[in-house]
Design an enzyme around this catalytic site. Structure first.
Site, PDB file in Angstrom:
ATOM      1  CD  GLU A   1      -7.575   6.684   4.662  1.00 23.93           C
ATOM      2  OE1 GLU A   1      -8.155   6.617   3.561  1.00 23.93           O
ATOM      3  OE2 GLU A   1      -6.490   7.274   4.821  1.00 23.93           O
TER       4      GLU A   1
ATOM      5  CG  HIS B   1      -1.916   1.072   1.288  1.00 20.44           C
ATOM      6  ND1 HIS B   1      -3.082   0.986   2.038  1.00 20.44           N
ATOM      7  CD2 HIS B   1      -1.946   2.298   0.717  1.00 20.44           C
ATOM      8  CE1 HIS B   1      -3.772   2.110   1.911  1.00 20.44           C
ATOM      9  NE2 HIS B   1      -3.094   2.927   1.119  1.00 20.44           N
TER      10      HIS B   1
ATOM     11  CG  HIS C   1      -1.495   6.085  -2.725  1.00 20.28           C
ATOM     12  ND1 HIS C   1      -2.680   5.878  -3.385  1.00 20.28           N
ATOM     13  CD2 HIS C   1      -1.694   5.676  -1.441  1.00 20.28           C
ATOM     14  CE1 HIS C   1      -3.574   5.380  -2.536  1.00 20.28           C
ATOM     15  NE2 HIS C   1      -3.001   5.245  -1.351  1.00 20.28           N
TER      16      HIS C   1
END
Ligand code: ADE
Ligand code: ZN
Length: 340
Positions: A202, A19, A21
């Site tokens: 989240e 994970h 970006h």
């Protein structure tokens, strides 16, 4: 057995990052360099002033700055330089396998072609495989604040690059954009052979995690930390061992938890969930994967065995074949036997 202090143990631990970006690995120094190269004006006078603006109150306050920062990315070489800088850092932190998110719509909506983004990213990933020995994949995320129709267009644009993209994901502003909106586009993606993941739980409620599992058929949940509010969901996640890609420093920076001490990662681990540790947007949140591992170790006094388990979970959750998975698990096993 050779005793290693926890920081050295984390540094040497073979790891998988699931994970991260790529746009979130844009360090302020590179943002300024690319802004100068591409003649893009920035809203800040210096690297220091930009860094000081990284005080976020929630997810949206971060996304506003993150999307503004991504404007400096214009040419294939910019995407190559960005991804390469991350891959070198990951390699230096003993990451063996990485699955990198990218947000094509952040770029195509500014007139940058899908092909430009892919050319740059694929070049960097190929170089990392050849020269660093890393295994590296791409996960294409749809921006949930844009329409499902827009996501479908993006899926169609990805067709020529199908073999370079392992999975599709869902990110950006969560509250008010439930996974169910993207049921059809995810079904199309699965028909096309993509695996699926989604950011859920989240900032959004546990029900978004349920929707991601039931409707988007995700193989992993990104973040997922709010699952603990729903006991039945926790039982389900435990029984199926659905991996959660938890990002502790991110959650603190974005005020999902008010401090690391208040983070629920230890409770997630103690609930026998398949927890993995990741960095999300390391250039904005103050640390890459090793800093995330170290932060939770310090906050919760995790043992060397706990860390081994977290790394094992990540290799088990990775989108790789049986042989490569076994290779990494064996390496991790040898490391643990030597140092635990
Ligand atoms: N895009 C980049 N980082 C993100 C995060 N933490 N949540 C949702 N979307 C994101
Ligand atoms: Zn994320």
């Amino acid at each position: 057995m050779i005793a290693l202090d926890i920081k050295t143990f984390i540094q040497g631990l073979p790891k998988a990052e699931l994970h991260v970006h790529v746009e979130g690995t844009l360090e302020p120094e590179m943002m300024f360099a690319l802004a100068a190269r591409n003649r893009i004006p920035l809203d800040f006078d210096s690297v220091e002033a930009l860094r000081q603006a990284y005080e976020f109150t929630n997810l949206q306050s971060f996304l506003d700055i993150y999307y503004a920062g991504a404007r400096v990315l214009r040419k294939a070489k910019d995407f190559d330089d960005l991804a390469w800088a991350y891959l070198e850092k990951a390699h230096a932190q003993n990451v063996r396998h990485v699955e990198i998110f990218f947000d094509p719509q952040t770029h195509t909506t500014r007139g940058i072609s899908f092909g430009t983004v892919m050319t740059g990213l694929c070049r960097a990933l190929a170089r990392a495989r050849e020269t660093l020995g890393l295994s590296a994949h791409l996960i294409m995320c749809f921006l949930r604040h844009l329409s499902p129709g827009d996501a479908l267009q993006t899926l169609l644009q990805a067709q020529p690059y199908r073999k370079h993209i392992t999975a599709v994901g869902l990110d950006s502003s969560e509250a008010g954009y439930p996974p169910k909106l993207f049921t059809d586009v995810f079904a199309r993606a699965r028909e096309g052979g993509f695996l699926t993941v989604a950011h859920a739980g989240e900032e959004g409620p546990p029900d978004y995690i349920r929707q991601a599992l039931a409707l988007l058929k995700v193989a992993r949940t990104d973040h997922g930390v709010r699952c603990l509010e729903d006991e039945a969901l926790v039982r389900d996640l435990r029984r199926k061992q659905v991996p959660l890609t938890v990002c502790p420093l991110s959650n603190v920076k974005l005020k999902v938890f008010e401090s690391l001490a208040r983070h629920n990662v230890k409770a997630l681990i103690d609930s026998d969930l398949c927890v993995t540790i990741n960095s999300d947007d390391p250039a904005y949140f103050g640390g890459y994967i090793n800093e995330n591992f170290l932060a939770i170790c310090k906050a919760f006094g995790l043992t060397h065995q706990d860390l081994q388990r977290l790394s094992q979970n990540a290799f088990r959750a990775a989108f790789i074949g049986k042989d490569l998975r076994q290779h990494y698990l064996n390496e991790l096993d040898r490391y643990a036997r030597r140092y635990i």
